[in-house]
Design an enzyme around this catalytic site. Structure first.
Site, PDB file in Angstrom:
ATOM      1  N   GLY A   8       0.829  -1.219   0.000  1.00 39.16           N
ATOM      2  CA  GLY A   8       0.000   0.000   0.000  1.00 39.16           C
ATOM      3  C   GLY A   8       0.850   1.250   0.000  1.00 39.16           C
ATOM      4  O   GLY A   8       0.448   2.292   0.535  1.00 39.16           O
ATOM      5  N   SER A 124      -7.353  -0.536  12.073  1.00 38.58           N
ATOM      6  CA  SER A 124      -8.215   0.655  12.060  1.00 38.58           C
ATOM      7  C   SER A 124      -8.971   0.715  13.378  1.00 38.58           C
ATOM      8  O   SER A 124      -9.267  -0.316  13.983  1.00 38.58           O
ATOM      9  CB  SER A 124      -9.229   0.571  10.919  1.00 38.58           C
ATOM     10  OG  SER A 124     -10.224   1.553  11.077  1.00 38.58           O
ATOM     11  N   TYR A 137     -15.313  -4.396   6.731  1.00 43.15           N
ATOM     12  CA  TYR A 137     -14.075  -3.636   6.958  1.00 43.15           C
ATOM     13  C   TYR A 137     -13.660  -3.775   8.426  1.00 43.15           C
ATOM     14  O   TYR A 137     -12.512  -4.115   8.733  1.00 43.15           O
ATOM     15  CB  TYR A 137     -14.303  -2.172   6.588  1.00 43.15           C
ATOM     16  CG  TYR A 137     -13.098  -1.289   6.791  1.00 43.15           C
ATOM     17  CD1 TYR A 137     -12.039  -1.310   5.883  1.00 43.15           C
ATOM     18  CD2 TYR A 137     -13.007  -0.437   7.888  1.00 43.15           C
ATOM     19  CE1 TYR A 137     -10.921  -0.503   6.062  1.00 43.15           C
ATOM     20  CE2 TYR A 137     -11.898   0.379   8.081  1.00 43.15           C
ATOM     21  CZ  TYR A 137     -10.860   0.337   7.177  1.00 43.15           C
ATOM     22  OH  TYR A 137      -9.753   1.140   7.359  1.00 43.15           O
TER      23      TYR A 137
HETATM   24  N1  LIG Z   1      -7.474   6.880   5.888  1.00 38.55           N
HETATM   25  C1  LIG Z   1      -8.021   6.492   7.019  1.00 38.55           C
HETATM   26  O1  LIG Z   1      -8.794   7.248   7.636  1.00 38.55           O
HETATM   27  C2  LIG Z   1      -7.692   5.164   7.616  1.00 38.55           C
HETATM   28  C3  LIG Z   1      -8.109   4.918   8.921  1.00 38.55           C
HETATM   29  C4  LIG Z   1      -7.812   3.703   9.507  1.00 38.55           C
HETATM   30  C5  LIG Z   1      -7.097   2.753   8.810  1.00 38.55           C
HETATM   31  N2  LIG Z   1      -6.711   3.005   7.533  1.00 38.55           N
HETATM   32  C6  LIG Z   1      -5.982   1.946   6.837  1.00 38.55           C
HETATM   33  O2  LIG Z   1      -4.730   2.434   6.397  1.00 38.55           O
HETATM   34  C7  LIG Z   1      -4.341   1.725   5.221  1.00 38.55           C
HETATM   35  C8  LIG Z   1      -3.965   2.736   4.146  1.00 38.55           C
HETATM   36  O3  LIG Z   1      -5.098   3.530   3.865  1.00 38.55           O
HETATM   37  P1  LIG Z   1      -5.006   4.957   3.157  1.00 38.55           P
HETATM   38  O4  LIG Z   1      -5.964   5.828   3.843  1.00 38.55           O
HETATM   39  O5  LIG Z   1      -3.594   5.363   3.030  1.00 38.55           O
HETATM   40  O6  LIG Z   1      -5.657   4.581   1.739  1.00 38.55           O
HETATM   41  P2  LIG Z   1      -5.257   4.931   0.246  1.00 38.55           P
HETATM   42  O7  LIG Z   1      -4.675   6.276   0.159  1.00 38.55           O
HETATM   43  O8  LIG Z   1      -6.477   4.598  -0.531  1.00 38.55           O
HETATM   44  O9  LIG Z   1      -4.105   3.856  -0.082  1.00 38.55           O
HETATM   45  C9  LIG Z   1      -4.416   2.491  -0.176  1.00 38.55           C
HETATM   46  C10 LIG Z   1      -3.176   1.746  -0.628  1.00 38.55           C
HETATM   47  O10 LIG Z   1      -3.486   0.331  -0.715  1.00 38.55           O
HETATM   48  C11 LIG Z   1      -3.144  -0.139  -2.021  1.00 38.55           C
HETATM   49  N3  LIG Z   1      -4.099  -1.165  -2.435  1.00 38.55           N
HETATM   50  C12 LIG Z   1      -5.444  -1.130  -2.360  1.00 38.55           C
HETATM   51  N4  LIG Z   1      -5.971  -2.248  -2.877  1.00 38.55           N
HETATM   52  C13 LIG Z   1      -4.935  -3.012  -3.287  1.00 38.55           C
HETATM   53  C14 LIG Z   1      -4.838  -4.276  -3.913  1.00 38.55           C
HETATM   54  N5  LIG Z   1      -5.913  -5.001  -4.240  1.00 38.55           N
HETATM   55  N6  LIG Z   1      -3.606  -4.773  -4.181  1.00 38.55           N
HETATM   56  C15 LIG Z   1      -2.509  -4.041  -3.890  1.00 38.55           C
HETATM   57  N7  LIG Z   1      -2.535  -2.849  -3.287  1.00 38.55           N
HETATM   58  C16 LIG Z   1      -3.738  -2.330  -3.002  1.00 38.55           C
HETATM   59  C17 LIG Z   1      -3.225   1.089  -2.913  1.00 38.55           C
HETATM   60  O11 LIG Z   1      -2.384   0.920  -4.031  1.00 38.55           O
HETATM   61  P3  LIG Z   1      -2.877   1.236  -5.536  1.00 38.55           P
HETATM   62  O12 LIG Z   1      -3.862   2.362  -5.438  1.00 38.55           O
HETATM   63  O13 LIG Z   1      -1.630   1.549  -6.288  1.00 38.55           O
HETATM   64  O14 LIG Z   1      -3.505  -0.036  -5.949  1.00 38.55           O
HETATM   65  C18 LIG Z   1      -2.696   2.190  -2.000  1.00 38.55           C
HETATM   66  O15 LIG Z   1      -1.289   2.198  -2.018  1.00 38.55           O
HETATM   67  C19 LIG Z   1      -5.528   0.836   4.826  1.00 38.55           C
HETATM   68  O16 LIG Z   1      -5.278  -0.485   5.277  1.00 38.55           O
HETATM   69  C20 LIG Z   1      -6.687   1.447   5.589  1.00 38.55           C
HETATM   70  O17 LIG Z   1      -7.675   0.501   5.889  1.00 38.55           O
HETATM   71  C21 LIG Z   1      -6.979   4.190   6.907  1.00 38.55           C
END
Ligand SMILES: NC(=O)c1ccc[n+]([C@@H]2O[C@H](COP(=O)([O-])OP(=O)(O)OC[C@H]3O[C@@H](n4cnc5c(N)ncnc54)[C@H](OP(=O)(O)O)[C@@H]3O)[C@@H](O)[C@H]2O)c1
Length: 232
Positions: A8, A124, A137
């Site tokens: 990610g 999360s 989720y």
């Molecule tokens: N943002 C929040 O508020 C929040 C809160 C709690 C937890 N989280 C967790 O933090 C983590 C990162 O989230 P983020 O907010 O940074 O989201 P984001 O900006 O949407 O980034 C998601 C990342 O995961 C990769 N990804 C998604 N589906 C994939 C797949 N099928 N195969 C390979 N790579 C995949 C994407 O790569 P590509 O786009 O290049 O495919 C991207 O690098 C996640 O696990 C999320 O659940 C986020």
């Protein structure tokens, strides 16, 4: 200087983690999009055969074992349980949990051999307190909790720690694509610190959990959530 594999890593939290940790370490990155970098391999984590290729590519790049695995890739689906399709259920379990489990099983052998390692799972707060309309989720993120504790016990004597970070709402594309203006305000209203977490806060916690100062912390889930888990 450690060899770190980060999933990610193309966006949001994972991108920030890779930017910070690459200053003092060697990092190998993955996401689905195509990037022209020698330390990057594009793959869809739902393809379990790609996971072994990813591991091999990282090993070849480092010419050595992986010291630190950061399982950060994840997706979010917001809809009532009765609207979830079977395909969505399988997909989210695979992306958010199964891929991290399999990658951990691949890196652990080298960590055990070297008697040092770190695995950090990005969970999360929705896996700690639950989130309506995000049942699967929440479930994938709390699956990390059992996994983190069980694996921490399994490898404790090898100087390997396994931990989980549970962010609250973090300012990333995931949030930007999910919340409209009104929903953003609602989030701030229910968050005790009245702010979003910044991705760098998660990155710095990873940096600490990797360090030798944190060697006694294992099997833990750390809520980095601006107070969301405390109640209301
Ligand atoms: N943002 C929040 O508020 C929040 C809160 C709690 C937890 N989280 C967790 O933090 C983590 C990162 O989230 P983020 O907010 O940074 O989201 P984001 O900006 O949407 O980034 C998601 C990342 O995961 C990769 N990804 C998604 N589906 C994939 C797949 N099928 N195969 C390979 N790579 C995949 C994407 O790569 P590509 O786009 O290049 O495919 C991207 O690098 C996640 O696990 C999320 O659940 C986020």
């Amino acid at each position: 200087m450690r060899n770190i594999l980060i999933t990610g890593a193309t966006s949001g939290i994972g991108l920030e983690i890779s930017n910070l940790l690459s200053k003092d370490n060697d990092v190998f990155l993955t996401g689905r999009r195509n990037l022209d970098k020698i330390n990057y391999f594009p793959c869809d984590l739902v393809d379990i055969y790609e996971l072994e290729t990813l591991y091999n590519k990282a090993y070849q790049y480092f010419n050595s074992d992986i010291d630190v695995l950061i399982n950060c890739a994840g997706q979010y689906i917001n809809k009532p349980i009765e609207k979830m399709t079977l395909d969505e259920i399988t997909y989210l379990l695979d992306v958010n949990f199964k891929s991290a489990y399999i990658l951990s099983s691949l890196v652990i052998k080298g960590m055990k051999k070297n008697r040092w390692g770190r695995i950090i799972n990005i969970g999360s707060i929705s896996g700690v307190v639950g989130e309506a309309n995000a049942t699967l989720y929440s479930a994938t993120k709390s699956a990390y909790t059992g996994f983190t504790k069980a694996l921490a016990l399994e490898v404790a004597q090898y100087n390997i720690t396994i931990n989980q970070i549970n962010p609250g709402f973090v300012e990333t594309p995931m949030i930007e694509n999910t919340l409209d203006k009104k929903e953003r305000k609602e989030v701030l209203d229910v968050t005790p610190q009245r702010r979003f977490i910044e991705p760098i806060e998660v990155a710095k916690l990873c940096q600490y959990l990797m360090s030798d100062d944190a060697k006694g912390i294992t099997g833990q889930g750390i809520n980095l959530c601006a107070g969301l888990s405390c109640g209301c």
